[in-house]
Enzyme design. Structure first.
Site, PDB file in Angstrom:
ATOM      1  CG  ASN A 142      -5.492   6.904  -7.956  1.00  0.00           C
ATOM      2  OD1 ASN A 142      -5.809   5.820  -8.430  1.00  0.00           O
ATOM      3  ND2 ASN A 142      -4.472   7.619  -8.431  1.00  0.00           N
ATOM      4  CB  SER A 148      -1.114  13.095  -2.470  1.00  0.00           C
ATOM      5  OG  SER A 148      -1.409  13.730  -3.688  1.00  0.00           O
ATOM      6  NE  ARG A 200      -3.939 -16.251   3.379  1.00  0.00           N
ATOM      7  CZ  ARG A 200      -3.173 -15.242   2.969  1.00  0.00           C
ATOM      8  NH1 ARG A 200      -1.885 -15.250   3.185  1.00  0.00           N
ATOM      9  NH2 ARG A 200      -3.686 -14.229   2.324  1.00  0.00           N
ATOM     10  CB  CYS A 245      -7.441  21.752   0.611  1.00  0.00           C
ATOM     11  SG  CYS A 245      -7.977  20.920  -0.910  1.00  0.00           S
ATOM     12  CB  CYS A 271     -10.467  24.352  -0.915  1.00  0.00           C
ATOM     13  SG  CYS A 271     -11.015  22.979   0.137  1.00  0.00           S
ATOM     14  CD  GLN A 275      -4.591  12.061 -11.003  1.00  0.00           C
ATOM     15  OE1 GLN A 275      -3.745  12.317 -11.858  1.00  0.00           O
ATOM     16  NE2 GLN A 275      -4.306  11.422  -9.893  1.00  0.00           N
ATOM     17  CG  HIS A 326     -11.097  18.955  -2.528  1.00  0.00           C
ATOM     18  ND1 HIS A 326     -11.371  20.132  -1.868  1.00  0.00           N
ATOM     19  CD2 HIS A 326     -11.971  18.899  -3.559  1.00  0.00           C
ATOM     20  CE1 HIS A 326     -12.368  20.751  -2.477  1.00  0.00           C
ATOM     21  NE2 HIS A 326     -12.743  20.020  -3.513  1.00  0.00           N
ATOM     22  CD  GLU A 343      -0.719 -12.522  -5.326  1.00  0.00           C
ATOM     23  OE1 GLU A 343       0.492 -12.474  -5.023  1.00  0.00           O
ATOM     24  OE2 GLU A 343      -1.562 -13.057  -4.580  1.00  0.00           O
TER      25      GLU A 343
HETATM   26  O1  LIG Z   1      -0.983  12.222  -9.439  1.00  0.00           O
HETATM   27  P1  LIG Z   1      -1.184  11.753  -8.029  1.00  0.00           P
HETATM   28  O2  LIG Z   1      -2.625  11.636  -7.658  1.00  0.00           O
HETATM   29  O3  LIG Z   1      -0.435  12.559  -7.065  1.00  0.00           O
HETATM   30  O4  LIG Z   1      -0.532  10.296  -7.986  1.00  0.00           O
HETATM   31  C1  LIG Z   1      -1.206   9.087  -7.809  1.00  0.00           C
HETATM   32  O5  LIG Z   1      -1.822   8.634  -9.016  1.00  0.00           O
HETATM   33  C2  LIG Z   1      -0.920   8.368 -10.099  1.00  0.00           C
HETATM   34  C3  LIG Z   1      -1.726   7.820 -11.262  1.00  0.00           C
HETATM   35  O6  LIG Z   1      -2.356   6.595 -10.955  1.00  0.00           O
HETATM   36  C4  LIG Z   1       0.198   7.414  -9.691  1.00  0.00           C
HETATM   37  O7  LIG Z   1       1.156   7.365 -10.719  1.00  0.00           O
HETATM   38  C5  LIG Z   1       0.895   7.865  -8.400  1.00  0.00           C
HETATM   39  O8  LIG Z   1       1.807   6.878  -7.987  1.00  0.00           O
HETATM   40  C6  LIG Z   1      -0.178   8.091  -7.317  1.00  0.00           C
HETATM   41  O9  LIG Z   1       0.421   8.524  -6.129  1.00  0.00           O
HETATM   42  O1  LIG Z   2       1.000 -16.772   1.799  1.00  0.00           O
HETATM   43  P1  LIG Z   2       1.273 -15.504   2.509  1.00  0.00           P
HETATM   44  O2  LIG Z   2       2.730 -15.172   2.637  1.00  0.00           O
HETATM   45  O3  LIG Z   2       0.579 -15.411   3.806  1.00  0.00           O
HETATM   46  O4  LIG Z   2       0.585 -14.380   1.572  1.00  0.00           O
HETATM   47  C1  LIG Z   2       1.261 -13.389   0.860  1.00  0.00           C
HETATM   48  O5  LIG Z   2       1.784 -13.873  -0.363  1.00  0.00           O
HETATM   49  C2  LIG Z   2       0.843 -14.393  -1.295  1.00  0.00           C
HETATM   50  C3  LIG Z   2       1.585 -14.777  -2.558  1.00  0.00           C
HETATM   51  O6  LIG Z   2       2.184 -13.688  -3.187  1.00  0.00           O
HETATM   52  C4  LIG Z   2      -0.288 -13.395  -1.573  1.00  0.00           C
HETATM   53  O7  LIG Z   2      -1.292 -14.027  -2.324  1.00  0.00           O
HETATM   54  C5  LIG Z   2      -0.892 -12.837  -0.288  1.00  0.00           C
HETATM   55  O8  LIG Z   2      -1.821 -11.806  -0.611  1.00  0.00           O
HETATM   56  C6  LIG Z   2       0.232 -12.287   0.599  1.00  0.00           C
HETATM   57  O9  LIG Z   2      -0.297 -11.786   1.797  1.00  0.00           O
END
Ligand SMILES: O=P(O)(O)O[C@H]1O[C@H](CO)[C@@H](O)[C@H](O)[C@H]1O
Ligand SMILES: O=P(O)(O)O[C@H]1O[C@H](CO)[C@@H](O)[C@H](O)[C@H]1O
Lengths: 346, 346
Positions: free
Chosen positions: B153, B161, B29, B50, B53, B168, B164, B317
């Site tokens: 992450n 965010s 698609r 940062c 750092c 976690q 660097h 999903e």
């Molecule tokens: O703590 P951070 O790195 O600022 O935050 C990030 O990781 C967290 C843990 O997966 C999430 O809950 C936050 O939504 C994401 O922005």
């Molecule tokens: O079929 P669409 O609208 O192009 O696709 C969208 O919805 C689907 C169903 O939630 C997802 O699998 C796709 O990743 C999303 O881009």
């Protein structure tokens, strides 16, 4: 002393049996991360390049009719197809797969390319509800179909690839994960209490009023106690019915009303066309009676702080446990005081 | 005849017991949806603004030492805090919550602001592995801690965010959802077969070789049979150990090696610093013996088609069932043929 407004805690999602983590104090952290671009939103009522507009050609060559109300057709890029051969593998319980067939449909909510649910006329939304009913009924005539998922991805941040107002229906030959969980939880409750889990839950919420966002004679929109997305909500029918097909003409109108009101509040939160993925959960089909099932609709919106800063469900959430920052009660209080009249016409 | 390369099917995730939906034909698609902006990636080795750092001031006023290797400190915006009072509520099993305490730590992988795991020296990654071991060991001395989630992450698309290089650690007073599922599945298998589930799974994969991405004497990186993210992978230790603390000096080096090789392949896929959320899964702590547990690491990268087009886990999903487009075998074949030498120095 423990205070859920301040202290980290977990909450039980009674519909799935899963727990979510709430960290209320965490909203204080400054945000230096990703800021989303706002999609342009000055769409014409008709876009000659849109494959969903009336009279335009789709990618398989079909020409859309000059439709005037909600309009449905089979998805040109269906994830599930009716003619998938049976098969699969099972290597010692370690590599296990099974073929899956189904039908995917696209529902245009309106011929007007520039609209969305919150700015559509109530009568036009009633037509959408009626088409959902008809589709659910038609698809369930196919005995291979075991579950019918009606949903909408709104906004490009939710993977929506065409801004024309539309939703989708994926009907599958087996019952998907989330529905299996919700069936188990509702069944356990119903067998013990001879009352649906969501009727009992609604009773508590209607008495407390803390998490109710908007209500009419037949439906309640609320922030569930176990919400995981910042402004997650649910619409629950007051009457304990299994599927959308059971709604009366009066309930159709009440559902259209509350859909318009809830999505208007959403748009009014950050004065932007508010993105979400939303959809109905209802009883499986061709699978015996499901008296435990209570129809409802979930809305999962990603935005957290503003029109451009979303909640990231990433490392901890993917690997360990869903987590939210503001409490469901804070989110409900914010949504409660917003107008049900769309900001564009206020 | 059913062919998993072409036909929709579901696959069992043996670690969680959940099923995922694979729709291989769907990659055809066209994509007209959201295209991500590429974050600028010409970072200096030291950034005076940062907060990670060496020598810089953090938001709580602390000044980072002039650290030279991996460096760890307590998160200034911890989602879990050690002094959360006990408490919670339970209203007829409908509104159920429970307080949650814990400790959140931040690990800087390197003092050099411009680096990432794939471009760090192997010896420097060994220092990260050693610090993970030490932290896991130290945190588990606190008897209130029941699980220690080590993760990263990477990339602003994954909610990171600060660019660097850092990860976690969230240590919690209860065992999170995903870990509860993996404990149950591994326990069931171990009790029946007196062998760890992942040892048995590794045997099958090492024999088939179809999904192996890179391998050394002590670890295997592969695309799991049930992968849901397009280029999802797992690193599994060949030796059945419960936690990172059990790795020998030789295994520490082998883990650093495979981490560098796998993340280099990731960067080489679209010639971009490849975003992902990745982290270890290991046995709960202060919770009795867990002989069933087999240490492993998951990588969940969002990109699908290019450096700017990701897979959206949205409507279907979220509401129904995780779904992927390309098969795990296609993803593995692509990752296999990529170099383990980073594109920036090829
Ligand atoms: O703590 P951070 O790195 O600022 O935050 C990030 O990781 C967290 C843990 O997966 C999430 O809950 C936050 O939504 C994401 O922005
Ligand atoms: O079929 P669409 O609208 O192009 O696709 C969208 O919805 C689907 C169903 O939630 C997802 O699998 C796709 O990743 C999303 O881009």
């Amino acid at each position: 002393m423990f205070n859920s407004k301040e202290h980290s805690h977990t909450r039980l999602n009674i519909l799935t049996g899963d727990w979510i983590l709430v960290s209320p104090h965490r909203m204080k952290r400054p945000w230096q991360g990703k800021v989303e671009a706002l999609p342009a939103d000055n769409r014409p009522a008709y876009d000659p390049t849109c494959y969903l507009c009336p009279g335009n050609k789709r990618s398989d060559g079909t020409v859309n009719p000059a439709y005037t109300d909600a309009y449905v057709f089979t998805n040109d890029f269906s994830a599930l197809l009716p003619d998938t051969p049976d098969g699969g593998e099972n290597e010692n319980g370690l590599l296990v797969s099974s073929s899956e067939s189904g039908i995917c449909r696209v529902i245009c909510f309106s011929p007007d390319h520039s609209l969305t649910l919150p700015v559509m006329q109530e009568e036009a939304i009633v037509k959408v509800v009626q088409l959902w009913k008809k589709e659910f009924n038609d698809l369930s005539q196919n005995e291979h179909i075991k579950y019918i998922q009606i949903f909408e991805n709104k906004g490009e941040i939710m993977g929506c690839s065409n801004p024309h107002p539309h939703g989708q229906i994926w009907a599958s030959s087996s019952v998907p994960l989330e529905l299996t969980k919700e069936t188990t939880q509702q069944k356990n409750y119903f067998e013990k209490n001879d009352k649906s889990l969501l009727s009992a839950y609604l009773d508590v919420e209607l008495q407390k009023k803390e998490r109710i966002v908007v209500e009419n004679e037949h439906f309640v929109a609320l922030v569930p106690y176990w919400a995981v997305w910042p402004y997650e909500t649910m619409i629950i029918s007051k009457r304990h019915v299994q599927t959308v097909t059971q709604f009366t003409a009066e309930e159709e109108i009440a559902l259209a009303q509350i859909l318009k009101q809830l999505t208007c509040k959403y748009d009014n939160l950050f004065n932007v066309s508010f993105p979400y993925s939303g959809g109905m959960h209802q009883a499986p089909v061709n699978d015996g009676a499901h008296p435990e099932w209570h129809w409802h609709m979930h809305f999962y919106p990603p935005l957290l702080r503003s029109a451009t800063v979303k909640k990231f469900m990433v490392g901890y959430e993917m690997l360990a446990n869903p987590q939210r920052d503001i409490t469901p009660e804070m989110a409900a209080a914010t949504l409660q005081q917003l107008s049900t009249v769309h900001y564009s016409i206020q």
